[in-house]
Design an enzyme around this catalytic site. Structure first.
Site, mmCIF file in Angstrom:
data_model
loop_
_atom_site.group_PDB
_atom_site.id
_atom_site.type_symbol
_atom_site.label_atom_id
_atom_site.label_comp_id
_atom_site.label_asym_id
_atom_site.label_seq_id
_atom_site.Cartn_x
_atom_site.Cartn_y
_atom_site.Cartn_z
ATOM 1 N N CYS A 54 78.678 85.891 26.908
ATOM 2 C CA CYS A 54 78.035 86.143 28.201
ATOM 3 C C CYS A 54 77.771 87.634 28.415
ATOM 4 O O CYS A 54 76.709 88.035 28.885
ATOM 5 C CB CYS A 54 78.916 85.678 29.356
ATOM 6 N N ASP A 55 78.765 88.465 28.112
ATOM 7 C CA ASP A 55 78.712 89.852 28.575
ATOM 8 C C ASP A 55 78.594 90.899 27.475
ATOM 9 O O ASP A 55 78.382 92.081 27.767
ATOM 10 C CB ASP A 55 79.967 90.163 29.416
ATOM 11 N N CYS A 69 84.367 86.577 28.514
ATOM 12 C CA CYS A 69 83.338 85.851 27.768
ATOM 13 C C CYS A 69 82.459 86.827 26.991
ATOM 14 O O CYS A 69 81.653 87.548 27.585
ATOM 15 C CB CYS A 69 82.509 85.015 28.737
HETATM 16 C C1 LIG Z 1 82.796 85.907 34.519
HETATM 17 C C2 LIG Z 1 82.020 84.886 33.725
HETATM 18 C C3 LIG Z 1 80.738 85.195 33.306
HETATM 19 C C4 LIG Z 1 79.997 84.259 32.602
HETATM 20 N N1 LIG Z 1 78.737 84.597 32.219
HETATM 21 C C5 LIG Z 1 77.972 83.684 31.579
HETATM 22 C C6 LIG Z 1 76.642 83.998 31.196
HETATM 23 O O1 LIG Z 1 76.150 85.102 31.437
HETATM 24 N N2 LIG Z 1 75.931 83.029 30.555
HETATM 25 C C7 LIG Z 1 76.459 81.809 30.244
HETATM 26 O O2 LIG Z 1 75.746 80.971 29.700
HETATM 27 N N3 LIG Z 1 77.724 81.496 30.577
HETATM 28 C C8 LIG Z 1 78.492 82.397 31.243
HETATM 29 N N4 LIG Z 1 79.785 82.091 31.558
HETATM 30 C C9 LIG Z 1 80.320 80.771 31.178
HETATM 31 C C10 LIG Z 1 79.777 79.717 32.170
HETATM 32 O O3 LIG Z 1 79.847 80.225 33.479
HETATM 33 C C11 LIG Z 1 80.575 78.441 32.054
HETATM 34 O O4 LIG Z 1 80.537 77.979 30.716
HETATM 35 C C12 LIG Z 1 79.997 77.369 32.988
HETATM 36 O O5 LIG Z 1 80.090 77.798 34.317
HETATM 37 C C13 LIG Z 1 80.741 76.046 32.831
HETATM 38 O O6 LIG Z 1 80.273 75.170 33.794
HETATM 39 P P1 LIG Z 1 81.169 73.969 34.332
HETATM 40 O O7 LIG Z 1 80.383 73.335 35.411
HETATM 41 O O8 LIG Z 1 81.658 73.176 33.190
HETATM 42 O O9 LIG Z 1 82.487 74.665 34.933
HETATM 43 P P2 LIG Z 1 82.652 75.656 36.152
HETATM 44 O O10 LIG Z 1 81.508 76.565 36.284
HETATM 45 O O11 LIG Z 1 84.007 76.251 35.968
HETATM 46 O O12 LIG Z 1 82.672 74.693 37.427
HETATM 47 C C14 LIG Z 1 83.782 73.860 37.683
HETATM 48 C C15 LIG Z 1 83.787 73.522 39.151
HETATM 49 O O13 LIG Z 1 84.802 72.554 39.381
HETATM 50 C C16 LIG Z 1 85.445 72.851 40.603
HETATM 51 N N5 LIG Z 1 86.777 72.284 40.591
HETATM 52 C C17 LIG Z 1 87.806 72.569 39.780
HETATM 53 N N6 LIG Z 1 88.890 71.864 40.111
HETATM 54 C C18 LIG Z 1 88.536 71.100 41.177
HETATM 55 C C19 LIG Z 1 89.231 70.157 41.986
HETATM 56 N N7 LIG Z 1 90.510 69.873 41.765
HETATM 57 N N8 LIG Z 1 88.557 69.550 43.003
HETATM 58 C C20 LIG Z 1 87.252 69.836 43.237
HETATM 59 N N9 LIG Z 1 86.560 70.744 42.528
HETATM 60 C C21 LIG Z 1 87.187 71.350 41.494
HETATM 61 C C22 LIG Z 1 85.475 74.374 40.633
HETATM 62 O O14 LIG Z 1 85.636 74.851 41.964
HETATM 63 C C23 LIG Z 1 84.103 74.712 40.056
HETATM 64 O O15 LIG Z 1 83.133 74.833 41.050
HETATM 65 C C24 LIG Z 1 80.557 83.006 32.277
HETATM 66 C C25 LIG Z 1 81.848 82.687 32.685
HETATM 67 C C26 LIG Z 1 82.578 83.622 33.408
HETATM 68 C C27 LIG Z 1 83.971 83.270 33.858
#
Ligand SMILES: Cc1cc2nc3c(=O)[nH]c(=O)nc-3n(C[C@H](O)[C@H](O)[C@H](O)COP(=O)(O)OP(=O)(O)OC[C@H]3O[C@@H](n4cnc5c(N)ncnc54)[C@H](O)[C@@H]3O)c2cc1C
Length: 341
Positions: A142-143, A139
Site C-alpha cells: 500500500c505505502d 502495509c
Molecule cells: C493503513 C492502511 C493502509 C492501506 N492502504 C492500502 C492501499 O493503499 N491500497 C490497498 O489496496 N490496500 C490498502 N490497505 C489494505 C486494505 O485496506 C485492506 O486489505 C482492505 O480494507 C480489506 O478490506 P476488508 O473489507 O476485508 O476489511 P476491513 O477494511 O478491515 O473492513 C472490516 C470491517 O469489519 C468491521 N468489523 C469488524 N469486526 C466487527 C464486528 N464484530 N461487528 C461489526 N463490524 C465489524 C470493521 O469495523 C470494518 O469496517 C491498507 C490497510 C491499512 C491498514
C-alpha cells in the site's frame, strides 16, 4: 424475534460493501452489519493510488462512494457490533446461521458472508499511532511507493517482515530490518534473499522504543539494545538507546483476522488463523463465506477484497437459488417461505 435475511454480511469495509452491492443488485435480501462508520481500513488510509480507475483517491472518499453504491441497489446497512456467528444446527436451512449482536438484536439467514477484516498487531510504543499514515505503516504494497529514495525501517523477524523489507528496497534507498533477537524466524530461502540485498541492513538484538517526528511526519526512531552484557535478553528496556534517522517505519509483527467471531472450531483455517475457502469463497462450513482480510490468501488489498466479495455474493445468489429449488421440490409452500424472508 430474529430478523431474517437471505444473506448477512458481517463487516462493512470494502469487502462487505461490495458484497452488499452485488447481493442487493442480484435481488437478494441482504444486510451489512457494521460496528462503526462503513469503510473499514479505507477510513485509516489517507491516499490510495493503486485502486484501478482512480489515479489518486482519498480513503474516506472511496469509503463514501462504496457505501452509496451499496445503498443505491437497496442494500441495508445496520450499525451493529456482531458478537457471535453461530451455526444453528437446526432443521431449518433458512435459519442455518444465527448472528448475535451487542445490541441484543439477532439475525438469521441461510448464508453469512464474513468480511470483518482484521487488525495489524501494533508495537505499542509512543509516537506509533501519532505517525500512523505519516511515516508509520503496516502495509508495504500500500505505502511503499511513498518512500522513493528514502531511508526506512522494518520491524519484525518473520516471513512477512523479511519479504516486505526486500520488496521495499524497490523504492527505499536504505532499509533497516530491526529484530529483537539475533536470528530471524523467516524461512531460510527468504533470509538468504534479505542478506543478499545490499540495500538492507540487519539490526539485530534491538527494539524500537519510540517514534519521533514533526508536523511533516516521522523523522527518527529511538532504538534500544535488547542483549545484556551477560548475553541474556531484556525486552523491557534496560539496555542503551540510540537514534536512527528514518522517514518510514513498517511494522510486521503479526495480523489477527477477526475469524474469532465465528463460534465454530471445525472450520478449516490456515496456521495464522485465516479461513480457507474454495473458489466460491465458501469456507468448509456450508453457507459460510469468507472474503477480504479474513481469508487465507497471498496478499490483502482493496482490489482483492472487492474481488473476493464479488465472487461470494454471486455464489450466495446461486446457493439461495438452489435452496429455493430444493424447497420447491420438497413442497414447502412459498407462502411459508415469504413469511420469513
Ligand atoms: C493503513 C492502511 C493502509 C492501506 N492502504 C492500502 C492501499 O493503499 N491500497 C490497498 O489496496 N490496500 C490498502 N490497505 C489494505 C486494505 O485496506 C485492506 O486489505 C482492505 O480494507 C480489506 O478490506 P476488508 O473489507 O476485508 O476489511 P476491513 O477494511 O478491515 O473492513 C472490516 C470491517 O469489519 C468491521 N468489523 C469488524 N469486526 C466487527 C464486528 N464484530 N461487528 C461489526 N463490524 C465489524 C470493521 O469495523 C470494518 O469496517 C491498507 C490497510 C491499512 C491498514
Amino acid at each position: 424475534m430474529a430478523k431474517r435475511y437471505e444473506t448477512i454480511i458481517v463487516g462493512g469495509g470494502p469487502a462487505g460493501l461490495t458484497a452488499g452491492m452485488y447481493a442487493a443488485r442480484s435481488k437478494l435480501s441482504a444486510v451489512v452489519l457494521e460496528r462503526g462508520l462503513p469503510g473499514g481500513q479505507l477510513l485509516n488510509t489517507k491516499d490510495i493510488e493503486d485502486y484501478p480507475g482512480f489515479l489518486h483517491v482519498g480513503g474516506m472518499e472511496l469509503a463514501e462512494l462504496m457505501t452509496k453504491h451499496a445503498e443505491r441497489f437497496g442494500c441495508a446497512i445496520a450499525t451493529e457490533t456482531v458478537t457471535r456467528v453461530v451455526e444453528s444446527g437446526g432443521e431449518d436451512p433458512w435459519a442455518r446461521w444465527r448472528v448475535e449482536t451487542e445490541s441484543g438484536e439477532v439475525y438469521e439467514a441461510p448464508t453469512v458472508i464474513l468480511s470483518a477484516g482484521g487488525t495489524a498487531i501494533k508495537l505499542g510504543i509512543p509516537g506509533e499511532l501519532e505517525y500512523a499514515g505519516r511515516g508509520v505503516s503496516y502495509c508495504a504494497v500500500c505505502d511503499g511507493a511513498f518512500f522513493e529514495g528514502e531511508t526506512i525501517a522494518v520491524v519484525g523477524g518473520g516471513d512477512a517482515a523479511c519479504e516486505e523489507a526486500d520488496f521495499l528496497t524497490r523504492y527505499a534507498e536504505r532499509v533497516y530490518l530491526i529484530h529483537r533477537r539475533d536470528t530471524l524466524r523467516a524461512q531460510k530461502v527468504i533470509q538468504e534473499r534479505v542478506f543478499a540485498n545490499p540495500k538492507i541492513e540487519f539490526v539485530a538484538d534491538t527494539i524500537v522504543k519510540r517514534a519521533e517526528g514533526d508536523a511533516t511526519g516521522l523523522k527518527r526512531l529511538v532504538l534500544q539494545s535488547t542483549k545484556l552484557p551477560s548475553g541474556e535478553y531484556d525486552f523491557e528496556g534496560a539496555g542503551p538507546t540510540r537514534h536512527l534517522d528514518v522517514t518510514g517505519l513498517f511494522v510486521f509483527i503479526g495480523f489477527t483476522p477477526n475469524t474469532y467471531l465465528v463460534a465454530s472450531e471445525h472450520i478449516e483455517h490456515d496456521a495464522a488463523g485465516y479461513f480457507v475457502t474454495n473458489g466460491r469463497m465458501e469456507t468448509s462450513a456450508p453457507g459460510l463465506f469468507a472474503v477480504g482480510d479474513v481469508r487465507s490468501q497471498l496478499v490483502r488489498q482493496i482490489t482483492t477484497a472487492v474481488g473476493d466479495a464479488t465472487t461470494a455474493a454471486i455464489a450466495v445468489e446461486r446457493y439461495i437459488t438452489e435452496l429455493k429449488q430444493q424447497r420447491a421440490v420438497a413442497g414447502v409452500s412459498a407462502e411459508l417461505y415469504h413469511k420469513y424472508i
